[in-house]
Design a protein around this motif. Structure first.
Motif, PDB file in Angstrom:
ATOM      1  N   ARG A 150       0.832  -1.208   0.000  1.00 57.45           N
ATOM      2  CA  ARG A 150       0.000   0.000   0.000  1.00 57.45           C
ATOM      3  C   ARG A 150       0.868   1.261   0.000  1.00 57.45           C
ATOM      4  O   ARG A 150       0.513   2.270  -0.624  1.00 57.45           O
ATOM      5  CB  ARG A 150      -0.964   0.006   1.192  1.00 57.45           C
ATOM      6  CG  ARG A 150      -2.063  -1.022   1.078  1.00 57.45           C
ATOM      7  CD  ARG A 150      -2.945  -0.715  -0.094  1.00 57.45           C
ATOM      8  NE  ARG A 150      -4.034  -1.678  -0.213  1.00 57.45           N
ATOM      9  CZ  ARG A 150      -4.894  -1.656  -1.197  1.00 57.45           C
ATOM     10  NH1 ARG A 150      -4.821  -0.740  -2.143  1.00 57.45           N
ATOM     11  NH2 ARG A 150      -5.835  -2.560  -1.262  1.00 57.45           N
ATOM     12  N   LEU A 151       2.013   1.231   0.676  1.00 57.89           N
ATOM     13  CA  LEU A 151       2.922   2.376   0.661  1.00 57.89           C
ATOM     14  C   LEU A 151       3.518   2.586  -0.732  1.00 57.89           C
ATOM     15  O   LEU A 151       3.674   3.719  -1.185  1.00 57.89           O
ATOM     16  CB  LEU A 151       4.029   2.190   1.703  1.00 57.89           C
ATOM     17  CG  LEU A 151       3.587   2.347   3.165  1.00 57.89           C
ATOM     18  CD1 LEU A 151       4.678   1.862   4.113  1.00 57.89           C
ATOM     19  CD2 LEU A 151       3.201   3.790   3.463  1.00 57.89           C
ATOM     20  N   ILE A 152       3.845   1.494  -1.413  1.00 59.18           N
ATOM     21  CA  ILE A 152       4.347   1.608  -2.789  1.00 59.18           C
ATOM     22  C   ILE A 152       3.266   2.205  -3.684  1.00 59.18           C
ATOM     23  O   ILE A 152       3.528   3.112  -4.481  1.00 59.18           O
ATOM     24  CB  ILE A 152       4.816   0.236  -3.322  1.00 59.18           C
ATOM     25  CG1 ILE A 152       6.082  -0.215  -2.576  1.00 59.18           C
ATOM     26  CG2 ILE A 152       5.071   0.295  -4.829  1.00 59.18           C
ATOM     27  CD1 ILE A 152       6.474  -1.667  -2.843  1.00 59.18           C
ATOM     28  N   ALA A 187       1.138   9.355  -5.900  1.00 54.94           N
ATOM     29  CA  ALA A 187       1.680  10.701  -5.707  1.00 54.94           C
ATOM     30  C   ALA A 187       2.522  11.109  -6.910  1.00 54.94           C
ATOM     31  O   ALA A 187       2.453  12.260  -7.360  1.00 54.94           O
ATOM     32  CB  ALA A 187       2.495  10.756  -4.425  1.00 54.94           C
ATOM     33  N   ALA A 188       3.309  10.183  -7.448  1.00 57.69           N
ATOM     34  CA  ALA A 188       4.149  10.485  -8.620  1.00 57.69           C
ATOM     35  C   ALA A 188       3.285  10.755  -9.851  1.00 57.69           C
ATOM     36  O   ALA A 188       3.560  11.676 -10.632  1.00 57.69           O
ATOM     37  CB  ALA A 188       5.111   9.330  -8.892  1.00 57.69           C
ATOM     38  N   ASP A 189       2.209   9.981 -10.011  1.00 55.95           N
ATOM     39  CA  ASP A 189       1.319  10.180 -11.159  1.00 55.95           C
ATOM     40  C   ASP A 189       0.600  11.537 -11.055  1.00 55.95           C
ATOM     41  O   ASP A 189       0.325  12.167 -12.070  1.00 55.95           O
ATOM     42  CB  ASP A 189       0.277   9.067 -11.241  1.00 55.95           C
ATOM     43  CG  ASP A 189       0.876   7.738 -11.679  1.00 55.95           C
ATOM     44  OD1 ASP A 189       2.022   7.736 -12.183  1.00 55.95           O
ATOM     45  OD2 ASP A 189       0.205   6.700 -11.495  1.00 55.95           O
ATOM     46  N   ALA A 190       0.292  11.969  -9.841  1.00 57.24           N
ATOM     47  CA  ALA A 190      -0.399  13.244  -9.664  1.00 57.24           C
ATOM     48  C   ALA A 190       0.490  14.415 -10.026  1.00 57.24           C
ATOM     49  O   ALA A 190      -0.004  15.484 -10.407  1.00 57.24           O
ATOM     50  CB  ALA A 190      -0.866  13.365  -8.214  1.00 57.24           C
ATOM     51  N   LYS A 191       1.801  14.232  -9.937  1.00 53.85           N
ATOM     52  CA  LYS A 191       2.740  15.314 -10.264  1.00 53.85           C
ATOM     53  C   LYS A 191       2.968  15.436 -11.767  1.00 53.85           C
ATOM     54  O   LYS A 191       3.478  16.440 -12.236  1.00 53.85           O
ATOM     55  CB  LYS A 191       4.080  15.076  -9.569  1.00 53.85           C
ATOM     56  CG  LYS A 191       3.999  15.251  -8.075  1.00 53.85           C
ATOM     57  CD  LYS A 191       5.346  15.009  -7.433  1.00 53.85           C
ATOM     58  CE  LYS A 191       5.239  15.125  -5.921  1.00 53.85           C
ATOM     59  NZ  LYS A 191       6.515  14.861  -5.268  1.00 53.85           N
ATOM     60  N   VAL A 192       2.607  14.402 -12.524  1.00 55.14           N
ATOM     61  CA  VAL A 192       2.848  14.408 -13.971  1.00 55.14           C
ATOM     62  C   VAL A 192       1.804  15.214 -14.699  1.00 55.14           C
ATOM     63  O   VAL A 192       0.734  15.407 -14.392  1.00 55.14           O
ATOM     64  CB  VAL A 192       2.876  12.949 -14.527  1.00 55.14           C
ATOM     65  CG1 VAL A 192       2.994  12.963 -16.042  1.00 55.14           C
ATOM     66  CG2 VAL A 192       4.000  12.202 -13.901  1.00 55.14           C
TER      67      VAL A 192
END
Length: 171
Positions: free
Chosen positions: A158-160, A166-171
């Motif tokens: 779940r942490l991964i 979070a990384a996808d939201a920054k793209v």
């Protein structure tokens, strides 16, 4: 003396906010030598305590003095494995949210270890088996240790996922 006798003999002062108890975890009716389950406040005055959300659980916070009961409460959770796994996944989502949202400086050692993702599951397995001694409890001990390791693995997954989201939201 048993739990009932201890409660009958209890003479709480007016200032006492709550009583804490330790638990003796059981697997299919077999008490284990150790557990990862911490003591909890189990008897309390409603006016002096309040619940706070803490990851997957609610913690009771006492607004005054507490005392510890001597008798341990047996905790024998016999839900089917499929239901247990479902519950643990739900708990893992809530724990991951808590760990992701809490600054590292505010986390205790255990939660910082869990947040590393890769160290939590093997640490839980080794700690449960050897430091808590459940390796001496036969298959019941192994069952418990593997349950705790699986729960920790679900948290790591779940942490991964949270990092990917979070990384996808920054793209």
């Amino acid at each position: 003396a048993g739990f009932e006798q201890e409660l009958a003999a209890l003479k709480p002062t007016a200032e006492l906010a709550a009583c804490a108890a330790s638990f003796r975890y059981c697997i299919n009716g077999r008490p284990l030598r150790g557990t990862l389950y911490p003591p909890r406040l189990v008897l309390f005055r409603r006016a002096k305590c309040r619940y706070e959300q803490d990851g997957h659980t609610q913690l009771l916070r006492a607004g005054g003095p507490t005392t510890a009961l001597r008798t341990r409460i047996l905790h024998d959770d016999r839900k089917p494995l499929s239901h247990w796994v479902w519950s643990q996944d739900r708990y893992a989502r809530l724990e991951a949210e808590k760990l992701a949202a809490t600054p590292g400086a505010r986390l205790g050692f255990n939660d910082r270890l869990r947040r590393t993702i890769v160290l939590g599951p093997p640490a839980v397995l080794l700690y449960t088996l050897f430091a808590r001694g459940v390796i001496l409890d036969g298959w019941a001990g192994w069952y418990y240790a593997l349950q705790r390791t699986l729960a920790e693995t679900l948290l790591s997954l779940r942490l991964i996922e949270a990092r990917w989201t979070a990384a996808d939201a920054k793209v």
